[in-house]
Structure formats: C-alpha cells, structure tokens
Design a protein around this motif. Structure first.
Motif, mmCIF file in Angstrom:
data_model
loop_
_atom_site.group_PDB
_atom_site.id
_atom_site.type_symbol
_atom_site.label_atom_id
_atom_site.label_comp_id
_atom_site.label_asym_id
_atom_site.label_seq_id
_atom_site.Cartn_x
_atom_site.Cartn_y
_atom_site.Cartn_z
ATOM 1 N N LEU A 40 0.839 -1.195 0.000
ATOM 2 C CA LEU A 40 0.000 0.000 0.000
ATOM 3 C C LEU A 40 0.875 1.247 0.000
ATOM 4 C CD1 LEU A 40 -2.818 -0.926 2.576
ATOM 5 C CD2 LEU A 40 -2.617 -1.510 0.144
ATOM 6 N N GLY A 41 2.097 1.087 -0.501
ATOM 7 C CA GLY A 41 3.037 2.205 -0.535
ATOM 8 C C GLY A 41 2.940 2.980 -1.834
ATOM 9 N N GLN A 42 3.474 2.429 -2.898
ATOM 10 C CA GLN A 42 3.496 3.124 -4.183
ATOM 11 C C GLN A 42 2.085 3.321 -4.711
ATOM 12 O OE1 GLN A 42 6.387 1.429 -6.775
ATOM 13 N NE2 GLN A 42 6.399 3.142 -8.182
ATOM 14 N N GLY A 43 1.826 4.489 -5.302
ATOM 15 C CA GLY A 43 0.467 4.878 -5.669
ATOM 16 C C GLY A 43 0.026 4.376 -7.034
ATOM 17 N N PHE A 44 -0.344 3.113 -7.114
ATOM 18 C CA PHE A 44 -0.912 2.599 -8.361
ATOM 19 C C PHE A 44 -1.947 1.533 -8.038
ATOM 20 C CE2 PHE A 44 2.936 0.108 -7.552
ATOM 21 C CZ PHE A 44 2.461 -1.187 -7.617
ATOM 22 N N PRO A 45 -2.979 1.388 -8.881
ATOM 23 C CA PRO A 45 -4.008 0.379 -8.640
ATOM 24 C C PRO A 45 -3.477 -1.029 -8.884
ATOM 25 C CG PRO A 45 -4.801 2.127 -10.105
ATOM 26 C CD PRO A 45 -3.319 2.264 -10.016
ATOM 27 N N ASP A 46 -4.111 -1.998 -8.214
ATOM 28 C CA ASP A 46 -3.797 -3.401 -8.505
ATOM 29 C C ASP A 46 -4.954 -4.050 -9.259
ATOM 30 O OD1 ASP A 46 -5.679 -3.688 -6.501
ATOM 31 O OD2 ASP A 46 -4.563 -5.212 -5.377
ATOM 32 N N ARG A 96 -5.069 0.702 15.950
ATOM 33 C CA ARG A 96 -4.570 1.758 16.839
ATOM 34 C C ARG A 96 -4.027 2.956 16.059
ATOM 35 N NH1 ARG A 96 -0.822 -0.831 21.270
ATOM 36 N NH2 ARG A 96 -1.118 1.239 22.160
ATOM 37 N N PHE A 97 -4.158 2.924 14.728
ATOM 38 C CA PHE A 97 -3.794 4.103 13.939
ATOM 39 C C PHE A 97 -4.827 5.204 14.154
ATOM 40 C CE2 PHE A 97 -1.603 0.860 11.285
ATOM 41 C CZ PHE A 97 -0.327 1.426 11.301
ATOM 42 N N ARG A 98 -4.381 6.432 14.085
ATOM 43 C CA ARG A 98 -5.275 7.582 14.143
ATOM 44 C C ARG A 98 -5.384 8.168 12.743
ATOM 45 N NH1 ARG A 98 -2.653 12.041 16.932
ATOM 46 N NH2 ARG A 98 -2.301 10.452 18.541
ATOM 47 N N LEU A 99 -6.612 8.204 12.188
ATOM 48 C CA LEU A 99 -6.813 8.646 10.813
ATOM 49 C C LEU A 99 -6.726 10.163 10.714
ATOM 50 C CD1 LEU A 99 -8.115 5.733 10.804
ATOM 51 C CD2 LEU A 99 -9.575 6.594 8.966
ATOM 52 N N LEU A 100 -6.074 10.635 9.655
ATOM 53 C CA LEU A 100 -6.102 12.049 9.291
ATOM 54 C C LEU A 100 -7.175 12.242 8.224
ATOM 55 C CD1 LEU A 100 -3.287 11.662 10.655
ATOM 56 C CD2 LEU A 100 -2.454 13.498 9.163
ATOM 57 N N PRO A 101 -7.715 13.455 8.072
ATOM 58 C CA PRO A 101 -8.766 13.669 7.068
ATOM 59 C C PRO A 101 -8.289 13.310 5.663
ATOM 60 C CG PRO A 101 -8.605 15.550 8.560
ATOM 61 C CD PRO A 101 -7.422 14.671 8.845
ATOM 62 N N CYS A 102 -9.176 12.698 4.898
ATOM 63 C CA CYS A 102 -8.905 12.378 3.493
ATOM 64 C C CYS A 102 -10.071 12.903 2.667
ATOM 65 C CB CYS A 102 -8.740 10.876 3.307
ATOM 66 S SG CYS A 102 -8.614 10.371 1.577
ATOM 67 N N GLN A 103 -9.858 14.036 2.002
ATOM 68 C CA GLN A 103 -10.897 14.675 1.200
ATOM 69 C C GLN A 103 -10.782 14.324 -0.275
ATOM 70 O OE1 GLN A 103 -9.489 18.536 2.469
ATOM 71 N NE2 GLN A 103 -11.349 18.888 3.658
ATOM 72 N N GLY A 104 -9.631 13.783 -0.683
ATOM 73 C CA GLY A 104 -9.413 13.470 -2.085
ATOM 74 C C GLY A 104 -8.183 12.599 -2.264
ATOM 75 N N THR A 105 -7.815 12.323 -3.514
ATOM 76 C CA THR A 105 -6.746 11.410 -3.935
ATOM 77 C C THR A 105 -7.146 9.972 -3.617
ATOM 78 O OG1 THR A 105 -5.341 11.320 -1.933
ATOM 79 C CG2 THR A 105 -5.013 13.174 -3.421
ATOM 80 N N TYR A 106 -6.160 9.054 -3.703
ATOM 81 C CA TYR A 106 -6.413 7.698 -3.219
ATOM 82 C C TYR A 106 -5.396 7.325 -2.153
ATOM 83 C CZ TYR A 106 -3.602 6.472 -7.507
ATOM 84 O OH TYR A 106 -2.674 6.389 -8.524
ATOM 85 N N PHE A 107 -5.112 8.312 -1.293
ATOM 86 C CA PHE A 107 -4.170 8.121 -0.200
ATOM 87 C C PHE A 107 -4.820 8.439 1.145
ATOM 88 C CE2 PHE A 107 -1.426 9.506 -3.816
ATOM 89 C CZ PHE A 107 -0.816 8.268 -4.036
ATOM 90 N N ILE A 138 2.315 8.260 8.410
ATOM 91 C CA ILE A 138 2.637 7.494 7.210
ATOM 92 C C ILE A 138 1.452 7.539 6.252
ATOM 93 C CG2 ILE A 138 4.253 5.996 8.427
ATOM 94 C CD1 ILE A 138 2.071 3.839 8.483
ATOM 95 N N ARG A 139 1.709 7.155 4.998
ATOM 96 C CA ARG A 139 0.686 7.225 3.956
ATOM 97 C C ARG A 139 0.433 5.843 3.383
ATOM 98 N NH1 ARG A 139 1.952 9.173 -2.065
ATOM 99 N NH2 ARG A 139 2.345 6.922 -2.128
ATOM 100 N N PHE A 140 -0.865 5.478 3.328
ATOM 101 C CA PHE A 140 -1.287 4.262 2.654
ATOM 102 C C PHE A 140 -1.981 4.631 1.345
ATOM 103 C CE2 PHE A 140 -1.717 2.705 7.169
ATOM 104 C CZ PHE A 140 -0.766 1.706 7.100
ATOM 105 N N CYS A 141 -1.876 3.751 0.339
ATOM 106 C CA CYS A 141 -2.621 3.891 -0.908
ATOM 107 C C CYS A 141 -3.784 2.906 -0.893
ATOM 108 C CB CYS A 141 -1.711 3.617 -2.108
ATOM 109 S SG CYS A 141 -2.597 3.547 -3.693
ATOM 110 N N PHE A 142 -5.018 3.420 -1.089
ATOM 111 C CA PHE A 142 -6.172 2.527 -1.089
ATOM 112 C C PHE A 142 -6.740 2.288 -2.495
ATOM 113 C CE2 PHE A 142 -7.819 6.752 0.228
ATOM 114 C CZ PHE A 142 -8.759 7.001 -0.759
#
Length: 388
Positions: A34-40, A308-319, A367-371
């Motif tokens: 879930l690191g590099q930003g590309f679809p599977d 136990r991760f704390r989410l930051l706001p995600c308004q756009g992108t796929y991260f 840290i950043r995950f790609c969804f």
C-alpha cells in the motif's frame, strides 16, 4: 588502465526514491504493497479495445508533437464542461509522457538559473529535483502541520523579487486534502500584480469526495491566465504504466512549454492517444470516479478505525494518512522511515513515510497508505494491521 571519468552529480543529495525502496522491500517480504500509488486492478476493457483498434488501423507512427488533434480537442471540451474555461486545442493543450514529465518540462520552460520557485511541503518528490535540474532555487513553505491547508501568510512572506513560480497540488499528495474556492481566491489575490506563474498539479482532479467540487485553477480566469495545469490519464483511468498526461496553459506559456517538450520527449505513444480520444467521448468513467474511490476510502477507513492508527482527514486522492503515535513500538523513538520498514518486514504491509515528502528531516509519526486496491487487497492489509 581504463577508468570511468568522474561526473559531478546534478542531484548529489538524491538516491533511489522511497517508492522504489518500499516496493522492493514489500516484494522481498511478500507484504501487501500500500506504498506506491498505483491500482492493482485493471482498466475498462473498452479503453483497451480502443487502443488495440488504433494499432490495428495503423496508428503506430509519430503523431503531431503536441498530441493528436482529436485528443487535444477532447481534453479542451472536458475542461470547458467541468470548469468553464475555454482552452484552444490547437495552441493551449499538449499531451505529455505522464505528469512528472509535464512538471519538469514546465519548470525548464519558465525558469532561468537563480529564479526561485515556491513549493508547499509536504510535496510530491519530483518537484524539488525538477527545480534543481532547471538550475532554479526551491523555496519550501510548510503547509499547516495538522490540516495541511495552505498558509497564505507564510506564502506571502516567501515571495521575493526573484520568485518566478509557485507549485500547488490539489487534491494533495500525500495528505489527501483539497483546496477550496476560498483558497484559490486567496491565491489569486496574493499573486495579483506579480509575474509569478502557477504550476498546478491536478492529477487527482477526479478524486474529490463527500460532494466537494474540484477547485481547478482553470475555474478562475485571473489564475488560469498565469497557470500551467497538469493532469494525468494514468491516474484517472487506472493505467499509470501508460505514462500519458496532459497540460493546459495560455498560448504564450504553452509556446515555451512546447519548445522544451519537443526536445525532451517530442511526442507521446500514438495508439494510446487515439484510444484515449475515443474513450473520452463518454464522460461517465471520470464522472463516476469520485464515488468509486470514496467507497474504497470508506471501506479502508472503517477497517483502520478498528486498529490503533489515528486517521487524518482524506478529502481526495487515493491516499490515506495515519498517525502511529498511539502504537507501542518495538523500539523507542522509531522514525517514520524505520517504522515503515518494520511495518513491511514484521507486519506485512508496506506504507510510505510522510517525511519522504519534505526536503528537511521531519518526523511527525505519520505514514501514507494507498487505497487504490482491490477490496480483497485492502481487507488482507487490514487483517494484518489489526495485529498492532
């Protein structure tokens, strides 16, 4: 004795990007990447059919340098329909070999040695190396450390007589925040009366969630008149490996852009251009993209809320960015890069440290995950992250 002559490095502080490093580590440890930003997942078969048909029809030689007319016309029509700005397809639209090439070409086109270019950190990792390759000077201005919103007082303080450009990015990689209309109007006011050019990275333009509109600089005439707008078919249509993007800019700026473009790329894959031109005739695929990725965001966020991760706001992108400050670490004071390596090696999920998007060392335990992944991939990652 033969020897290789020494070569002074143009980028002495740069090595292999963190994206390549983490992807290799994920492969080594069979981690969910879930690191590099590309679809599977694959793209629409209709898009593949269009490219195949173009090849079979003989569209396999050099196309015009700025792109085939049909694709440039489709891009101009799309921008006009979505953002209300009329770009001339002949003189103000250019097809590029992806967005990264477009960003570097823009910098080479508009800067002279010693010019200053403002970047808003954290930022996509090609910005600063591109500025340095153009022999210009990067001037880093931090976004708000919690909201990642632009701080216009800091931006104003960074402007000098040598400021040539500012690079902005919305929706924002890596944070997933989105600029508002008020932000764009503030930027427009700030730059009024200057000769500063905006390089607007809008590659995630169709990934804005919760009913929010994308605030493209193209919506604002005074900004559009001074902006080079970059977008990406790879991001929009799930074909990142095709490396096809596009740029829109006023004719005077586009003239200089094309002077560089013709010598560093010249032109872009012909059958893919024809396939994309045909595919763009139906707006449904990109108009449906916000709902498509919002569902994935919500699925992934719902699962992360059980960790136990704390989410930051995600308004756009796929991260999705998260804080790991509440997680007991195997070693005290484990920095972001080391945490991502541990997460990949021991937990089996790869992520990217937010510190990779800063020029100077920063450690906010984020840290950043790609969804942009299949649901099964996300569920597998969530099962592993639940162990923390």
């Amino acid at each position: 004795m033969s020897r290789t002559p020494p070569v002074p490095s143009r980028l002495p502080d740069s090595g292999t990007t963190i994206f390549s490093v983490m992807s290799a580590l994920a492969q080594q440890h069979q981690a969910v990447n879930l690191g590099q930003g590309f679809p599977d997942f694959g793209c629409d078969p209709a898009l593949l059919d269009g490219v195949t048909e173009a090849m079979q029809q003989g569209h396999n030689q050099y196309p015009p340098m700025p792109g085939i007319p049909a694709l440039r016309e489709a891009i101009a029509a799309k921008i006009a329909a979505l953002y209300g700005h009329g770009y001339d397809a002949q003189t103000e639209i250019t097809v590029t070999a992806g967005a990264t090439q477009a960003l570097l070409t823009a910098l080479l086109a508009i800067t002279q040695p010693g010019d200053e270019v403002i970047v808003l950190e954290p930022c996509y990792d090609s910005y600063v190396p591109g500025i340095r390759m153009a022999n210009a000077v990067p001037v880093a201005v931090s976004l708000d450390p919690l909201s990642h919103a632009p701080d216009f007082d800091r931006i104003a303080a960074a402007i000098t007589p040598r400021t040539r450009a500012i690079m902005i990015n919305t929706p924002h990689n890596p944070s997933g925040t989105v600029w508002s209309e008020a932000d764009m109007l503030r930027l427009q006011q700030l730059l009024d009366g200057t000769d500063i050019i905006v390089i607007s990275d809008e590659v995630y333009e169709h990934m804005v969630f919760d009913g929010m509109p994308h605030a493209s600089v193209s919506r604002y005439p005074a900004l559009a008149a001074r902006s080079i707008v970059v977008s990406s078919f790879g991001k929009t249509f799930h074909v990142t490996g095709w490396k096809v993007g596009h740029v829109a800019a006023p004719a005077a700026l586009m003239t200089e852009f094309r002077k560089i473009h013709q010598f560093n790329v010249f032109t872009v894959n012909t059958p893919m251009q024809h396939g994309l031109a045909r595919y763009l005739q139906d707006p449904a695929p990109y108009l449906g993209l916000p709902a498509f990725y919002q569902r994935k965001r919500d699925l992934f966020a719902s699962g992360l809320q059980q960790t136990r991760f704390r989410l930051l706001p995600c308004q756009g992108t796929y991260f999705q960015c998260v804080s790991y400050a509440d997680i007991a670490l195997p070693e005290r004071d484990l920095g972001e890069a080391a945490f991502c390596e541990w997460l990949t090696r021991d937990i089996g999920v790869a992520a990217i440290p937010l510190s990779a998007f800063y020029g100077q060392p920063v450690d906010r335990q984020t840290i950043r995950f790609c969804f942009a992944k299949q649901d099964a991939t996300l569920q597998q990652a969530l099962e592993r992250l639940a162990r923390l």
